[in-house]
Design a protein around this motif. Structure first.
Motif, short mmCIF file in Angstrom:
data_model
loop_
_atom_site.label_atom_id
_atom_site.label_comp_id
_atom_site.label_asym_id
_atom_site.label_seq_id
_atom_site.Cartn_x
_atom_site.Cartn_y
_atom_site.Cartn_z
N VAL A 59 0.83 -1.20 0.00
CA VAL A 59 0.00 0.00 0.00
C VAL A 59 0.87 1.25 0.00
N ALA A 60 1.93 1.25 0.78
CA ALA A 60 2.83 2.41 0.83
C ALA A 60 3.50 2.64 -0.52
N VAL A 61 3.97 1.57 -1.15
CA VAL A 61 4.61 1.70 -2.46
C VAL A 61 3.61 2.22 -3.49
N LEU A 62 2.40 1.67 -3.49
CA LEU A 62 1.38 2.13 -4.43
C LEU A 62 1.00 3.59 -4.19
N ALA A 63 0.95 4.00 -2.93
CA ALA A 63 0.63 5.39 -2.62
C ALA A 63 1.72 6.33 -3.13
#
Length: 179
Positions: free
Chosen positions: A21-25
């Motif tokens: 999720v952090a990478v996608l954000a």
């Protein structure tokens, strides 16, 4: 003398879905930034201030327009472009409507003008198509931007102070062992 015992808690590894999720954000934020990055930084977004009455009643003197650089402009589109070198007002920015596309570029005309502009705007000189405008923005925007900047700085200070206080309160005291 009391001996200090350090707290040796095991650090939990981040869960894989949180990392994802952090990478996608971060990727999404970079994508949005690339879309709205201002022209001086390689983006497609730019702005111009309307000067004069040539675009009345569509745009009035002092309106600020936001332009988006596109690959092609059709007749009817309002564009901002630099006046070609060697012409009166060379280097200045004009906001006019495209009335025709030629091999040399785009012929433009102000909505309030009786005749087309005396030059053809080459494709490379067009900064973009008007996508949004702020009526009387020349007067309004500096005031709003100043207030917004002040609010943003104040919010940042408040967030930093709260975070420091929270860390200070949450800091565990080091236990001591009696001898």
């Amino acid at each position: 003398m009391p001996e200090l015992v350090l707290d040796k808690r095991r650090r939990r590894r981040p869960r894989p879905w949180r990392v994802l999720v952090a990478v996608l954000a971060v990727l999404a934020a970079l994508g949005v930034l690339a879309l709205v990055l201002p022209e001086p930084f390689g983006g497609r977004l730019s702005g111009a201030t309307v000067a004069g009455s040539s675009m009345a009643p569509t745009y009035e003197d002092g309106d600020v327009v936001v332009v988006w650089r596109a690959d092609d402009y059709r007749p009817g589109a309002v564009v901002a472009y630099a006046v070609p070198a060697g012409q009166v007002g060379a280097g200045g920015t004009v906001v006019h409507r495209v009335i025709d596309e030629t091999a040399a570029g785009y012929r433009t005309q102000g909505d309030h003008n009786l005749r087309p502009d005396p030059w053809v705007a080459p494709d490379g000189e067009i900064r973009g198509r008007v996508v949004w405008s702020v009526p009387n923005g020349r007067v309004v925007l500096p005031r709003v931007a100043g207030a917004s900047a002040l609010v943003a700085v104040a919010a940042l200070v408040v967030l930093v102070v709260r975070r420091v206080r929270r860390r200070h309160r949450a800091a565990p005291s080091l236990p001591t062992r009696p001898d």
